[in-house]
Scaffold this motif. Structure first.
Motif, PDB file in Angstrom:
ATOM      1  N   LEU A  68       0.830  -1.207   0.000  1.00 47.82           N
ATOM      2  CA  LEU A  68       0.000   0.000   0.000  1.00 47.82           C
ATOM      3  C   LEU A  68       0.865   1.257   0.000  1.00 47.82           C
ATOM      4  O   LEU A  68       0.571   2.225  -0.697  1.00 47.82           O
ATOM      5  CB  LEU A  68      -0.927   0.009   1.218  1.00 47.82           C
ATOM      6  CG  LEU A  68      -2.075  -0.983   1.181  1.00 47.82           C
ATOM      7  CD1 LEU A  68      -2.805  -0.994   2.518  1.00 47.82           C
ATOM      8  CD2 LEU A  68      -3.043  -0.641   0.070  1.00 47.82           C
ATOM      9  N   ASP A  69       1.946   1.242   0.786  1.00 47.59           N
ATOM     10  CA  ASP A  69       2.845   2.385   0.831  1.00 47.59           C
ATOM     11  C   ASP A  69       3.438   2.648  -0.543  1.00 47.59           C
ATOM     12  O   ASP A  69       3.511   3.786  -0.999  1.00 47.59           O
ATOM     13  CB  ASP A  69       3.955   2.130   1.861  1.00 47.59           C
ATOM     14  CG  ASP A  69       4.873   3.326   2.016  1.00 47.59           C
ATOM     15  OD1 ASP A  69       4.372   4.456   2.145  1.00 47.59           O
ATOM     16  OD2 ASP A  69       6.109   3.114   2.002  1.00 47.59           O
ATOM     17  N   SER A  70       3.832   1.591  -1.211  1.00 47.09           N
ATOM     18  CA  SER A  70       4.404   1.723  -2.547  1.00 47.09           C
ATOM     19  C   SER A  70       3.379   2.308  -3.511  1.00 47.09           C
ATOM     20  O   SER A  70       3.695   3.194  -4.309  1.00 47.09           O
ATOM     21  CB  SER A  70       4.884   0.363  -3.040  1.00 47.09           C
ATOM     22  OG  SER A  70       5.329   0.440  -4.361  1.00 47.09           O
ATOM     23  N   GLU A  71       2.143   1.835  -3.446  1.00 45.43           N
ATOM     24  CA  GLU A  71       1.090   2.352  -4.323  1.00 45.43           C
ATOM     25  C   GLU A  71       0.823   3.828  -4.049  1.00 45.43           C
ATOM     26  O   GLU A  71       0.649   4.620  -4.982  1.00 45.43           O
ATOM     27  CB  GLU A  71      -0.200   1.554  -4.132  1.00 45.43           C
ATOM     28  CG  GLU A  71      -0.152   0.160  -4.711  1.00 45.43           C
ATOM     29  CD  GLU A  71      -1.434  -0.612  -4.451  1.00 45.43           C
ATOM     30  OE1 GLU A  71      -2.505   0.015  -4.261  1.00 45.43           O
ATOM     31  OE2 GLU A  71      -1.366  -1.849  -4.419  1.00 45.43           O
ATOM     32  N   LEU A  72       0.782   4.197  -2.767  1.00 45.05           N
ATOM     33  CA  LEU A  72       0.522   5.598  -2.427  1.00 45.05           C
ATOM     34  C   LEU A  72       1.646   6.502  -2.906  1.00 45.05           C
ATOM     35  O   LEU A  72       1.399   7.605  -3.391  1.00 45.05           O
ATOM     36  CB  LEU A  72       0.334   5.752  -0.917  1.00 45.05           C
ATOM     37  CG  LEU A  72      -0.990   5.246  -0.374  1.00 45.05           C
ATOM     38  CD1 LEU A  72      -0.990   5.312   1.156  1.00 45.05           C
ATOM     39  CD2 LEU A  72      -2.152   6.059  -0.921  1.00 45.05           C
ATOM     40  N   ARG A  73       2.881   6.043  -2.764  1.00 47.49           N
ATOM     41  CA  ARG A  73       4.006   6.855  -3.217  1.00 47.49           C
ATOM     42  C   ARG A  73       3.982   7.025  -4.739  1.00 47.49           C
ATOM     43  O   ARG A  73       4.375   8.066  -5.257  1.00 47.49           O
ATOM     44  CB  ARG A  73       5.329   6.240  -2.779  1.00 47.49           C
ATOM     45  CG  ARG A  73       5.562   6.342  -1.291  1.00 47.49           C
ATOM     46  CD  ARG A  73       6.855   5.643  -0.891  1.00 47.49           C
ATOM     47  NE  ARG A  73       6.980   5.573   0.545  1.00 47.49           N
ATOM     48  CZ  ARG A  73       7.672   6.438   1.271  1.00 47.49           C
ATOM     49  NH1 ARG A  73       8.292   7.436   0.689  1.00 47.49           N
ATOM     50  NH2 ARG A  73       7.736   6.304   2.582  1.00 47.49           N
ATOM     51  N   ASP A  74       3.539   6.004  -5.447  1.00 50.16           N
ATOM     52  CA  ASP A  74       3.482   6.083  -6.910  1.00 50.16           C
ATOM     53  C   ASP A  74       2.383   7.020  -7.393  1.00 50.16           C
ATOM     54  O   ASP A  74       2.503   7.634  -8.447  1.00 50.16           O
ATOM     55  CB  ASP A  74       3.267   4.697  -7.519  1.00 50.16           C
ATOM     56  CG  ASP A  74       4.493   3.799  -7.371  1.00 50.16           C
ATOM     57  OD1 ASP A  74       5.595   4.321  -7.093  1.00 50.16           O
ATOM     58  OD2 ASP A  74       4.334   2.573  -7.539  1.00 50.16           O
ATOM     59  N   THR A  75       1.292   7.116  -6.639  1.00 48.70           N
ATOM     60  CA  THR A  75       0.149   7.913  -7.091  1.00 48.70           C
ATOM     61  C   THR A  75       0.062   9.281  -6.431  1.00 48.70           C
ATOM     62  O   THR A  75      -0.764  10.092  -6.829  1.00 48.70           O
ATOM     63  CB  THR A  75      -1.171   7.160  -6.816  1.00 48.70           C
ATOM     64  OG1 THR A  75      -1.294   6.927  -5.413  1.00 48.70           O
ATOM     65  CG2 THR A  75      -1.211   5.838  -7.562  1.00 48.70           C
TER      66      THR A  75
END
Length: 62
Positions: free
Chosen positions: A43-50
């Motif tokens: 989730l952290d990775s997804e949030l950082r990407d978006t």
């Protein structure tokens, strides 16, 4: 007609499948925490990407 009453299987008893292996509470909690950490990292990775990128504001320098 009603069907005959049967007891549900109790936890830890085999139901005809693979042999039941019991895990200690500590082992279960370690697996749960590992799973949660993996989910949170994703989730952290997804949030950082978006997330929108903060660009410096030129008007703030005056």
């Amino acid at each position: 007609m009603s069907e005959p009453w049967t007891e549900p299987p109790t936890p830890g008893t085999p139901t005809g499948g693979a042999p039941v292996t019991t895990k200690s509470l500590l082992e279960q909690m370690q697996e749960l925490l590992a799973s949660i950490n993996t989910d949170l990292a994703g989730l952290d990775s997804e949030l950082r990407d978006t997330a929108p990128r903060d660009e410096p504001d030129d008007s703030a320098r005056d």
